[in-house]
Design a protein around this motif. Structure first.
Motif, PDB file in Angstrom:
ATOM      1  N   GLN A 191     -10.009  -6.748  -3.333  1.00  0.00           N
ATOM      2  CA  GLN A 191      -9.666  -5.435  -3.888  1.00  0.00           C
ATOM      3  C   GLN A 191      -8.153  -5.209  -3.869  1.00  0.00           C
ATOM      4  O   GLN A 191      -7.570  -4.739  -4.845  1.00  0.00           O
ATOM      5  N   VAL A 192      -7.536  -5.520  -2.739  1.00  0.00           N
ATOM      6  CA  VAL A 192      -6.086  -5.327  -2.624  1.00  0.00           C
ATOM      7  C   VAL A 192      -5.351  -6.265  -3.584  1.00  0.00           C
ATOM      8  O   VAL A 192      -4.402  -5.856  -4.271  1.00  0.00           O
ATOM      9  N   ARG A 196      -2.994  -5.084  -6.826  1.00  0.00           N
ATOM     10  CA  ARG A 196      -1.597  -5.518  -6.966  1.00  0.00           C
ATOM     11  C   ARG A 196      -1.366  -6.219  -8.304  1.00  0.00           C
ATOM     12  O   ARG A 196      -0.341  -6.014  -8.952  1.00  0.00           O
ATOM     13  N   PRO A 205     -10.839   1.609  -2.126  1.00  0.00           N
ATOM     14  CA  PRO A 205      -9.670   1.494  -1.253  1.00  0.00           C
ATOM     15  C   PRO A 205      -9.952   0.594  -0.054  1.00  0.00           C
ATOM     16  O   PRO A 205     -11.098   0.403   0.351  1.00  0.00           O
ATOM     17  N   ALA A 206      -8.894   0.048   0.503  1.00  0.00           N
ATOM     18  CA  ALA A 206      -8.979  -0.765   1.710  1.00  0.00           C
ATOM     19  C   ALA A 206      -7.991  -0.223   2.726  1.00  0.00           C
ATOM     20  O   ALA A 206      -6.983   0.395   2.360  1.00  0.00           O
ATOM     21  N   PRO A 208      -4.844   0.120   5.191  1.00  0.00           N
ATOM     22  CA  PRO A 208      -3.494  -0.426   4.993  1.00  0.00           C
ATOM     23  C   PRO A 208      -3.268  -1.783   5.649  1.00  0.00           C
ATOM     24  O   PRO A 208      -2.492  -2.601   5.150  1.00  0.00           O
ATOM     25  N   ALA A 211      -3.579  -5.090   3.433  1.00  0.00           N
ATOM     26  CA  ALA A 211      -2.393  -5.549   2.708  1.00  0.00           C
ATOM     27  C   ALA A 211      -1.405  -6.233   3.653  1.00  0.00           C
ATOM     28  O   ALA A 211      -0.771  -7.234   3.286  1.00  0.00           O
TER      29      ALA A 211
END
Length: 233
Positions: A191-192, A196, A205-206, A208, A211
């Protein structure tokens, strides 16, 4: 001598059975409990120490099958006396159970995690403030030895942390219980990465820290309750 991927050894501490009330299904699930021993040039680092003794109610709920610390380490060709320092991903009884057997060694933990554990109704008190307990409290990221970085990964607990090992042949992340399964972790990484690459903001969402771990360019990520290993495609 530089740290290498082959210097990291899985340590098996047994299993427990997660009851239906926690699996969200009609079936209980047997889960493995894993730690990791790291033969660092400056000493042996042990990431998590196994399933501790608990009260009868907890044992009835989780039905743990424990492998004692000395036996678990022997399976990796090590002894309790070889351990120089400890890192706990968090302080629940299935991750810090062997700490009392390692009295006198520094135990690296997030200060918030230690404060929460000491507040009660969180872990087994005898596993926390035992004779000879020696905590090194951290506040966020910290390099605790050359090439060894602690990274906060809050979620399962607010003070959860992972251990990042900068090896000569690639970075390895000991992620503890940052996620329950490798599949969950892989999904978060995808997902991240997709967000990007595409600039999309509608993807799930994941946290923080996902990332942050990706930015460290891991060759391998391992967890505490899943034998599967994440590696980049």
């Amino acid at each position: 001598m530089a740290l290498r991927v082959n210097d990291i050894h899985r340590v098996r501490y047994g299993t427990f059975t997660r009851p239906r009330a926690e699996t969200g299904t009609e079936h209980p699930r047997v889960e493995v409990v894993l730690g990791y021993a790291v033969r660092h040039p400056e000493g042996l680092i042990l990431f998590d120490t196994g399933i501790g003794a608990a009260d009868a109610e907890t044992d009835a709920w989780y039905e743990p099958s424990r492998v004692p610390l000395s036996q678990a380490l022997a399976g990796a060709g090590l002894g309790v006396e070889d351990v120089d320092l400890v890192v706990n991903c968090h302080l629940h009884f299935d991750h810090c159970g062997g700490n009392p057997a390692l009295a006198g060694r520094p135990v690296f933990v997030q200060g918030h995690e230690l404060a929460t554990a000491r507040a009660g109704d969180y872990t087994v008190p005898e596993l926390l403030d035992f004779a000879g307990a020696r905590y090194e409290e951290l506040d966020g990221e910290a390099e605790i030895a050359p090439g060894v970085l602690v990274v906060p990964t809050p979620g399962h607990t607010e003070g959860h942390q992972a251990l990042v090992l900068r090896c000569a042949d690639g970075t390895v992340v000991l992620a503890g219980q940052s996620t329950e399964t490798t599949s969950e972790l892989a999904t978060a990484f995808r997902q991240v990465g997709a967000a990007r690459d595409t600039g999309r903001h509608d993807l799930a969402p994941a946290p923080p820290w996902v990332a942050r771990l990706l930015d460290l360019d891991p060759r391998r990520v391992v967890l505490a309750h899943d034998e599967a290993v994440w590696e980049p495609a």
